[in-house]
Design an enzyme around this catalytic site. Structure first.
Site, PDB file in Angstrom:
ATOM      1  N   ASP A  19       0.931  -0.838  -0.060  1.00 42.17           N
ATOM      2  CA  ASP A  19       0.013  -0.622  -0.117  1.00 42.17           C
ATOM      3  C   ASP A  19       0.866   0.666   0.494  1.00 42.17           C
ATOM      4  O   ASP A  19       2.102   1.577  -0.840  1.00 42.17           O
ATOM      5  CB  ASP A  19      -0.726  -0.235   1.045  1.00 42.17           C
ATOM      6  CG  ASP A  19      -1.881   1.600   0.895  1.00 42.17           C
ATOM      7  OD1 ASP A  19      -3.090   0.950   0.651  1.00 42.17           O
ATOM      8  OD2 ASP A  19      -1.432   2.138   2.083  1.00 42.17           O
ATOM      9  N   HIS A  58      -6.846  -5.686  -1.835  1.00 41.73           N
ATOM     10  CA  HIS A  58      -5.728  -5.350  -1.597  1.00 41.73           C
ATOM     11  C   HIS A  58      -5.030  -5.611  -0.646  1.00 41.73           C
ATOM     12  O   HIS A  58      -3.849  -5.457  -0.355  1.00 41.73           O
ATOM     13  CB  HIS A  58      -6.182  -3.711  -1.026  1.00 41.73           C
ATOM     14  CG  HIS A  58      -5.112  -2.914  -0.473  1.00 41.73           C
ATOM     15  ND1 HIS A  58      -5.057  -1.932  -2.025  1.00 41.73           N
ATOM     16  CD2 HIS A  58      -5.619  -1.683   0.412  1.00 41.73           C
ATOM     17  CE1 HIS A  58      -4.445  -1.023  -1.529  1.00 41.73           C
ATOM     18  NE2 HIS A  58      -4.820  -1.481  -0.454  1.00 41.73           N
TER      19      HIS A  58
END
Length: 363
Positions: free
Chosen positions: A143, A342
């Site tokens: 991320d 994610h």
């Protein structure tokens, strides 16, 4: 932190690490897992300590001995997001170190927004290597942590042996900042724009920390309906960030209730400002990194993403990812994990660990 907060942190520490955990007046905890089966199961011999780096005190979790591998988390995470990688790396003969990055967990949280620029964050990583007495390290990042890893490799290739990026590929400095470019493509409702005003997102996310985190972790999860729909993170006028994340009452399958308890305790204590300040310096970081415009990314690299990660659906990613080798000449591989969203290393720890160890063995 007041007395009530310290007692809460102590109670949290006893729950997760056993009676031998201590918490000082600043809410920092130290871990000793003697005489605690739960602690052994939870930490798997992970050691915790603080180091001084770049003018701040940084908390690190570490395990193993050998070549250094530093694990950089994203938002809203902490060192704990690498709980599956620390023991795997240690067992393979590496010294794995997962810090709470600037603004998170037990690491210092400067009040000034401008102290969260990429130059500060890269400085923290290089200072961490110095504090550990190491000349070089491999950086593994997820991320927003990938921005720090890529920039550290770009700015200090003499210190970075390699980069493993999860979710977010290398995004070279453009003619305008990423915030300006994405706002132009997706409008003022783009979620990064919503995060810019200090206090706005904090008020929303801190209203019910556990609920906010549950929504976040469901939102990007590979099995979630929103991941299947691949909706862009655009907030309608007068709505908030959580309004684009469907309400969820149960934890996703890759988390346990105990895992969510850990994250909830951390962000209940620290708030979200530290992590949100990373977004608030995107334009500043773009200005400060002008000297590296057009510089070549030289260290070996590996890129891993889930094929249901919303990040790869942002404008331009369909062109950038297939051509990543032109931007990262020593890219060894791009790996797409089927059905993964994610939260890459937490959703698919075995797959990520296998690719990570393969990359490290090839350096």
């Amino acid at each position: 932190m007041g007395k009530e907060g310290v007692e809460s942190a102590r109670a949290w520490g006893r729950r997760f690490f056993g009676e031998t955990t201590s918490c000082n007046g600043e809410g920092r905890y130290t871990v000793s897992n003697e005489d605690s089966a739960l602690a052994r199961e939870t930490t798997n011999e992970i050691r915790h300590r603080d180091v001084q780096t770049n003018g701040i005190q940084m908390h690190i979790a570490e395990q193993g001995e050998g070549p250094l591998v530093v694990l950089l988390h994203g938002f809203p995470e902490s060192w704990y997001s690498w709980r599956h990688q620390l023991p795997a790396l240690a067992a393979a003969g590496y010294h794995a170190v997962a810090p709470d990055l600037r603004g998170y967990g037990q690491t210092d949280r400067p009040a000034e927004v401008e102290r969260y620029s990429q130059l500060h964050l890269v400085g923290d990583v290089i200072g961490l290597l110095d504090a550990l007495g190491e000349e070089q390290a491999v950086l593994v990042a997820h991320d927003f942590g990938t921005s720090v890893a890529w920039n550290a490799a770009l700015m200090r290739p003499d210190r970075i042996r390699g980069v493993v990026a999860l979710s977010v590929p290398y995004l070279p400095r453009g003619a305008v900042s990423a915030l300006t470019a994405l706002r132009g493509a997706l409008g003022d409702g783009f979620y990064m724009q919503y995060l810019q005003e200090p206090g706005t997102a904090e008020a929303e996310l801190e209203r019910d920390v556990r609920s906010s985190l549950t929504r976040f972790f469901h939102w990007g999860f590979g099995d979630s309906p929103q991941a299947a729909a691949a909706a862009l993170p655009v907030i309608p006028a007068s709505d908030g960030l959580l309004d684009i994340m469907p309400e969820a009452t149960a934890v996703p399958r890759w988390l346990t209730d105990g895992d969510l308890d850990f994250y909830t305790a951390e962000f209940s204590r620290t708030g979200f400002s530290g992590g949100l300040n990373w977004w608030r310096t995107i334009d500043l970081s773009w200005e400060l990194t002008a000297p590296w415009q057009g510089a070549t990314m030289t260290p070996p690299a590996l890129y891993i993403h889930g094929d249901r990660d919303g990040s790869i659906g942002l404008p331009g990613m369909d062109q950038l990812i297939p051509n990543l080798r032109f931007l990262v000449p020593n890219l060894t591989n791009t790996v797409a994990l089927p059905g993964v969203g994610h939260w890459t290393q937490q959703e698919a720890p075995e797959e990520v660990n296998a690719e990570l160890l393969k990359f490290l063995a090839g350096l």
